[in-house]
Design an enzyme around this catalytic site. Structure first.
Site, short mmCIF file in Angstrom:
data_model
loop_
_atom_site.label_atom_id
_atom_site.label_comp_id
_atom_site.label_asym_id
_atom_site.label_seq_id
_atom_site.Cartn_x
_atom_site.Cartn_y
_atom_site.Cartn_z
N PRO A 2 0.81 -1.19 0.00
CA PRO A 2 0.00 0.00 0.00
C PRO A 2 0.86 1.26 0.00
CG PRO A 2 -0.84 -1.58 1.57
CD PRO A 2 0.39 -2.16 1.00
N GLU A 3 0.45 2.22 -0.76
CA GLU A 3 1.10 3.53 -0.77
C GLU A 3 0.19 4.49 0.01
OE1 GLU A 3 2.44 4.45 -4.80
OE2 GLU A 3 2.33 2.35 -5.32
N HIS A 94 -1.49 -16.44 7.73
CA HIS A 94 -0.70 -15.24 7.44
C HIS A 94 -0.87 -14.14 8.48
CE1 HIS A 94 -0.67 -16.57 2.93
NE2 HIS A 94 0.19 -17.24 3.67
N ARG A 113 4.04 -11.86 3.14
CA ARG A 113 5.49 -11.89 2.90
C ARG A 113 6.34 -11.54 4.12
NH1 ARG A 113 6.61 -9.14 -2.82
NH2 ARG A 113 8.69 -9.93 -2.38
#
Length: 280
Positions: A2-3, A94, A113
Site C-alpha cells: 500500500p502507498e 498469514h 510476505r
DNA sequence: AATACAGCCTGGACGC
DNA sequence: TGCGTCCAGGCTGTAT
C-alpha cells in the site's frame, strides 16, 4: 505495498469501525520479527491494557497513539493489511500479530510476505522526522518541490520513491504522476524547470487525491485487496501507465514501455515522456 | 553523492 | 497437477 492512498484508506476504515477508544485486552505475536526490535513477550507486556487514543497517518506509516505515552508505528510494506475481525474468528496462516480489543473485536495484522513491521515506541518522531513532506498537505508547494529537486542530481523516479524526499509515493503513483506530468522517469532532478516542477507537483497531488477518492488501488481480483473489510479499492481503473506494458498510451496510442529503474519496474510512454538527451 | 545488489519472504503466473 | 524462473504495492545494509 500500500502507498499513501491505501494507508489512508485503511486508517479511515479503522476509524469507521470504531478503533479509537478501544483498549488492548490481549495480544499475540505470531511472527516475532514483525515486532522487532522488541521481543514478543516484551511487546505483549507493554501493549496490553493500553487505550487507543488516536489514529493518524504519516507517509506510509499508520501512527497509533496509545495511553501512557506509547505509540505503535505500523508499516505494511509489500503485503501487509489490517483486518478487523471478531476475537473468536479462526487465526489465519498469514496473521503475524493479533490485538484483541476490549469491545470484542480483533485487529489482525495479515502479512503474507512478512516484510511488515509494527514498532512500539515512546519516541515515534525518531522515525517520522526522517520523512519528507506530506504531498497532500496544503503547505507543500510547487516552489518548495522545485527548490528541492534542484539540490539532487539523481534521476526523478528514484528520488520520488525516496521517503526522505517526499513521503507516501510508491511504485504505482510515482509512475502515474510522471506520466501525467509527461516527464521521463530517468530525467535528472536538477534538470527540471520551474514549469515542469509545477506540473509534477500538480500531478502528484491529483494522482493521490483521485486514488484516495476511489479508496485506493486493490491489485488483482481479490487476493490483492489490502482493505480491512471486504470492500475493494476502485482506483485500478484510473491507472494509465502502471502495469500497462505494451498497451496503448491513453494519450497518444503509443505502446507503453517497461524498463527497470532503481531495481523497480517502471512504466512510461516513450512518446509523451521523451527521454532526456543523456539517456540511452 | 548516487547506484547496484543482496536480503528479507511467500505465492501466483507462466513456460516447459 | 510436476518443476524452474520470474515477478510483486517496500525498505535496509553494504559495497563500489
Amino acid at each position: 505495498m500500500p502507498e499513501l492512498p491505501e494507508v489512508e484508506t485503511t486508517r479511515r476504515d479503522l476509524v469507521q469501525k470504531g478503533l479509537i477508544g478501544e483498549t488492548v485486552a490481549a495480544a499475540q505475536v505470531l511472527w516475532p520479527r514483525t515486532v522487532t526490535p522488541l521481543a514478543p513477550e516484551e511487546f505483549i507486556a507493554r501493549i496490553t491494557g493500553r487505550r487507543i487514543e488516536a489514529l493518524r497517518r504519516r507517509g506510509k506509516y499508520l501512527v497509533v497513539e496509545l495511553s501512557g505515552g506509547q505509540t505503535l508505528l505500523i508499516h505494511l510494506r509489500m503485503s501487509g493489511r489490517l483486518q478487523w475481525q471478531s476475537a473468536g474468528e479462526a487465526v489465519h496462516d498469514h496473521h503475524r500479530l493479533i490485538l484483541d480489543l476490549s469491545g470484542g473485536a480483533s485487529l489482525r495484522f495479515h502479512d503474507t510476505r512478512k516484510f511488515g513491521r509494527v514498532l512500539l515506541t515512546a519516541d515515534p518522531d525518531a522515525v517520522l522526522n526522517r520523512l519528507g513532506p506530506e504531498p497532500l498537505a496544503p503547505t507543500w508547494s510547487a516552489e518548495s518541490l522545485y527548490l528541492r529537486l534542484g539540490r539532487h542530481r539523481r534521476r526523478l523516479k528514484p528520488l520520488l520513491l525516496d521517503q526522505g524526499f517526499l513521503a507516501g509515493l510508491g511504485n504505482i503513483y510515482a509512475d502515474e504522476a510522471l506520466f501525467r506530468a509527461q516527464l521521463h522517469p530517468a530525467c535528472r532532478a536538477d534538470g527540471i524547470t520551474a514549469a515542469e516542477a509545477e506540473s509534477l507537483h500538480g500531478s502528484i497531488r491529483a494522482v493521490l487525491f483521485e486514488a484516495l477518492e476511489n479508496r485506493g488501488t486493490s491489485l488483482g481480483s481479490g487476493d490483492g485487496n489490502y482493505r480491512s473489510n471486504q470492500e475493494m479499492g476502485e482506483n485500478s481503473k484510473n491507472l494509465q501507465a502502471y502495469d500497462r506494458a505494451k498497451a496503448p498510451c491513453p494519450r497518444c496510442g503509443t505502446p507503453i514501455e517497461r524498463i527497470m529503474l532503481a531495481q523497480r519496474s517502471t512504466f512510461f510512454c516513450p512518446e509523451c515522456q521523451p527521454a532526456p538527451a543523456f539517456f540511452p
